[in-house]
Design a protein around this motif. Structure first.
Motif, PDB file in Angstrom:
ATOM      1  N   THR A 197      -1.393   7.835   9.980  1.00  0.00           N
ATOM      2  CA  THR A 197      -0.669   7.635   8.848  1.00  0.00           C
ATOM      3  C   THR A 197      -0.898   8.696   7.700  1.00  0.00           C
ATOM      4  N   TYR A 252       1.292   7.658   2.275  1.00  0.00           N
ATOM      5  CA  TYR A 252       1.780   6.345   2.631  1.00  0.00           C
ATOM      6  C   TYR A 252       0.661   5.503   2.526  1.00  0.00           C
ATOM      7  N   GLY A 271       8.897   5.292   4.899  1.00  0.00           N
ATOM      8  CA  GLY A 271       7.874   5.974   4.246  1.00  0.00           C
ATOM      9  C   GLY A 271       8.254   6.465   2.939  1.00  0.00           C
ATOM     10  N   HIS A 272       9.471   6.628   2.797  1.00  0.00           N
ATOM     11  CA  HIS A 272      10.188   7.045   1.399  1.00  0.00           C
ATOM     12  C   HIS A 272      10.061   5.965   0.486  1.00  0.00           C
ATOM     13  N   CYS A 291       6.549   4.879  -0.463  1.00  0.00           N
ATOM     14  CA  CYS A 291       5.747   5.471  -1.479  1.00  0.00           C
ATOM     15  C   CYS A 291       6.511   5.554  -2.808  1.00  0.00           C
TER      16      CYS A 291
END
Length: 222
Positions: free
Chosen positions: A53, A57, A100-101, A104
């Protein structure tokens, strides 16, 4: 709407499972606070785990868990709900980077916009599972914040002409009522649809006799 928050001296700890944003019986909200050193320690701990990971994140999940609770994170992220905005694209070739984007980006917006007056209006949507609309309103706030424009979030009243999302104060002191609209990712996008949505919002939500603006965010663009 006046800001209703109650700081808690223990809210800088990123150690338990939350939530630390919630509504009190009297209708006011508890808004969590973060300290830089706590975030730095959490980020450093994520780097040491080394489970594949990315540290950012992992830190984003910690922030969201602290604000909304572990149950929220499980429902909307970890359980990968097929219709969930944050993980909807997970089964596509680009699904993992999009996930992930979005996670975050959401954590970053929640963290940086926490001091803004009226942010409870957006956080309440997110806490209640209205992820896409809450995300879009925070994005509008982020654009204003990064351009050093004074603004506050507004609780939409549901009353015609009084149900906008933002009050923006320009350097000359003029206040503008602004409404945001989110083009839900699963809906078909078209120029006419965009125009009709904005026109409808202008007539229904913005007050007459005052400067106003509205915008639409297509959440399919990451």
């Amino acid at each position: 709407m006046d800001e209703k928050t109650e700081p808690n001296s223990d809210q800088h700890r990123i150690a338990d499972r939350g939530p630390h944003f919630y509504r009190k019986p009297d209708g006011s909200y508890i808004r969590p606070k973060f300290k830089r050193e706590g975030l730095e320690k959490a980020a450093a701990a994520m780097r040491k785990i080394g489970d594949g990971t990315t540290p950012w994140y992992g830190l984003a999940l910690i922030i969201l868990e602290y604000v909304f609770g572990i149950g929220w994170v499980e429902r909307h992220v970890l359980d990968s709900p097929e219709k969930g905005f944050l993980v909807r694209s997970i089964r596509s070739p680009k699904g993992t980077p999009i996930l992930g984007h979005r996670v975050c980006h959401l954590a970053e917006m929640v963290l940086n916009l926490m001091p803004i007056r009226g942010v409870e209006a957006c956080l309440d949507q997110l806490a209640g599972g209205q992820i896409e609309s809450g995300y879009a309103e925070l994005e509008a706030g982020k654009l204003l914040l990064t351009r050093d424009i004074n603004f506050r979030f507004i609780w939409p009243s549901g009353v015609k002409g009084e149900s906008f999302d933002l009050e923006i104060i320009f350097p000359n002191g003029i206040a503008v009522c602004a409404d945001t609209k989110c083009k839900v990712e699963t809906e078909t996008f078209s120029n006419n649809g965009l125009r009709n949505t904005l026109e409808s919002a202008r007539k229904r939500n913005l007050p007459k006799g005052y400067p106003g603006a509205n915008s639409e965010n297509s959440s399919g663009l990451v």
